[in-house]
Design an enzyme around this catalytic site. Structure first.
Site, mmCIF file in Angstrom:
data_model
loop_
_atom_site.group_PDB
_atom_site.id
_atom_site.type_symbol
_atom_site.label_atom_id
_atom_site.label_comp_id
_atom_site.label_asym_id
_atom_site.label_seq_id
_atom_site.Cartn_x
_atom_site.Cartn_y
_atom_site.Cartn_z
ATOM 1 N N LYS A 49 56.962 82.218 49.916
ATOM 2 C CA LYS A 49 56.068 82.702 48.858
ATOM 3 C C LYS A 49 55.943 84.216 48.915
ATOM 4 O O LYS A 49 55.958 84.896 47.884
ATOM 5 C CB LYS A 49 54.691 82.049 48.980
ATOM 6 C CG LYS A 49 54.714 80.594 48.525
ATOM 7 C CD LYS A 49 53.355 79.942 48.689
ATOM 8 C CE LYS A 49 53.395 78.521 48.160
ATOM 9 N NZ LYS A 49 52.677 77.589 49.036
ATOM 10 N N GLY A 165 36.465 49.877 28.341
ATOM 11 C CA GLY A 165 35.896 51.225 28.424
ATOM 12 C C GLY A 165 34.474 51.257 27.891
ATOM 13 O O GLY A 165 33.637 52.031 28.356
HETATM 14 N N1 DCT Z 1 39.758 52.514 16.781
HETATM 15 C C1 DCT Z 1 40.760 53.030 15.958
HETATM 16 N N2 DCT Z 1 41.140 54.332 16.088
HETATM 17 C C2 DCT Z 1 40.572 55.122 17.022
HETATM 18 C C3 DCT Z 1 39.557 54.613 17.857
HETATM 19 C C4 DCT Z 1 39.179 53.308 17.702
HETATM 20 O O1 DCT Z 1 41.294 52.320 15.111
HETATM 21 N N3 DCT Z 1 40.961 56.392 17.139
HETATM 22 C C5 DCT Z 1 39.387 51.100 16.660
HETATM 23 C C6 DCT Z 1 40.352 50.236 17.421
HETATM 24 C C7 DCT Z 1 39.588 49.768 18.602
HETATM 25 C C8 DCT Z 1 38.132 49.881 18.193
HETATM 26 O O2 DCT Z 1 38.104 50.874 17.178
HETATM 27 C C9 DCT Z 1 37.225 50.193 19.352
HETATM 28 O O3 DCT Z 1 37.549 51.463 19.867
HETATM 29 P P1 DCT Z 1 37.439 51.806 21.406
HETATM 30 O O4 DCT Z 1 36.238 51.191 21.990
HETATM 31 O O5 DCT Z 1 37.587 53.290 21.510
HETATM 32 O O6 DCT Z 1 38.788 51.195 22.017
HETATM 33 P P2 DCT Z 1 39.071 49.835 22.764
HETATM 34 O O7 DCT Z 1 40.366 49.359 22.230
HETATM 35 O O8 DCT Z 1 37.905 48.913 22.722
HETATM 36 O O9 DCT Z 1 39.332 50.284 24.268
HETATM 37 P P3 DCT Z 1 38.249 50.576 25.427
HETATM 38 O O10 DCT Z 1 38.402 49.481 26.423
HETATM 39 O O11 DCT Z 1 38.678 51.884 25.996
HETATM 40 O O12 DCT Z 1 36.900 50.632 24.816
#
Ligand code: DCT
Ligand code: MG
Length: 323
Positions: A49, A165
């Site tokens: 380095k 999540g």
């Molecule tokens: N959704 C979507 N587009 C996004 C975010 C979400 O179409 N940008 C839709 C699809 C899934 C639903 O809404 C719920 O979203 P999340 O809770 O963010 O996702 P998840 O699939 O339930 O996954 P996680 O286990 O992370 O909650």
């Protein structure tokens, strides 16, 4: 040395400190790896380095580590509820490097504060069976308010994923329609339900809802819920959906997001348009592809019929984990 301090690599920090002191004590300039290797505390890596800095005026490892740490800090900040990529970048550029720095921002919203206080809780995956327990609490409260109410668990849970999540719920009632279509709207339910569940100590905080503004603020409630015996705050989204649009809502809120994107694109290819309110045909768009007429409704209530109208075979929710 400063970088290793940041990432808490104590032994390396001590190594660098000693090496710096050694260098300071030298009467002659140290220019090559060979020179450096003769000094106490200089192994091959450090000597390489040193030579790189002398020859190029730069240190690749340092440039890399700066990139690493920037990405890591942005990832950390984006993990705060209410902080998106833009805010994370803005805060980073202002010198925010950890949650304690973020907490003292004068522009912190109340929601972001909760996001910081409950950072660990909100970023811990929720086992399926716990999601089901949260659902039961909401469902029985809903049934007490009106025995006709129907509740569904959406999102990753419906797709059969082992840990989620957050908790995505839909509440509906047979016979209800969109507010502009008829009187039998369900908006009053959300207010009553969330007030009761908050009084019970199950709902802990509202992060978006009637009192927090937003376009759909009367049909959507975002917040946190907790089971007494588990003690972890979970992110929960409760959506009120008219019965007439149940199928489109089920489809949308089941996801996953990539599946939604592709099925919506498919609808567009077939001259239709799909959103959480229904599948429409004869949508009129201007030259910028902006919708100027929402078109005629093809199907909204029945999820299977939406698949049929799109000309694709029914996919079980667990077959919708794409990407
Ligand atoms: N959704 C979507 N587009 C996004 C975010 C979400 O179409 N940008 C839709 C699809 C899934 C639903 O809404 C719920 O979203 P999340 O809770 O963010 O996702 P998840 O699939 O339930 O996954 P996680 O286990 O992370 O909650
Ligand atoms: Mg989810």
């Amino acid at each position: 040395m400063e970088y290793y301090k940041q990432i808490n690599e104590i032994w390396r920090v001590q190594g660098y400190r000693k090496a710096i002191n050694t260098l300071r004590q030298q009467k002659q300039p140290v220019r090559t790896k060979q020179d450096a290797l003769k000094l106490p505390g200089f192994g091959h890596q450090l000597s390489d380095k040193l030579e790189e800095i002398v020859k190029t005026g730069k240190l690749t490892r340092l440039i890399e580590s700066k990139k690493d740490s920037r990405a890591a800090v942005l990832g950390l900040l984006e993990g705060i509820f209410g902080v998106g990529p833009n805010t994370a970048r803005e805060w980073y550029n202002d010198g925010v490097r950890n949650l304690s720095n973020a907490r003292v921002r004068p522009d912190l919203t109340p929601q972001q504060r909760v996001g910081i206080d409950r950072y660990h809780d909100f970023n811990t995956r929720i086992p399926r069976n716990e999601v089901a327990q949260h659902f039961s609490v909401v469902e029985s409260a809903a049934r007490n308010i009106d025995s006709g109410l129907r509740c569904f668990i959406m999102g990753s849970y419906r797709r059969g994923v082992q840990t989620c999540g957050d908790i995505d719920l839909i509440v509906t009632k047979p016979g209800t329609k969109r507010i502009e279509e008829g009187e039998k709207s369900l908006m009053w339910v959300l207010q009553k339900l969330t007030t009761q569940l908050t009084a019970m100590g199950f709902l802990k905080v509202c992060l978006l809802g009637k009192d927090k503004g937003g376009k759909d603020s009367n049909s959507k409630w975002y917040g946190a819920s907790m089971l007494e015996d588990i003690g972890i705050w979970r992110r929960i989204d409760i959506l009120i959906v008219p019965w007439s649009e149940l199928g489109a809502s089920l489809l949308y809120f089941t996801g996953n997001d990539l599946f939604n994107r592709s099925i919506r694109m498919l609808a567009v290819k077939k001259g239709m348009s799909l959103n959480q309110h229904g599948l429409f045909k004869d949508v009129i768009r201007d030259k910028n592809w902006k919708k100027i007429h929402r078109g005629t409704l093809v199907e909204a209530h029945d999820e299977r019929k939406i698949f049929e109208a799109l000309g694709i075979k029914w996919l079980e929710p667990k077959e919708r984990n794409v990407g």
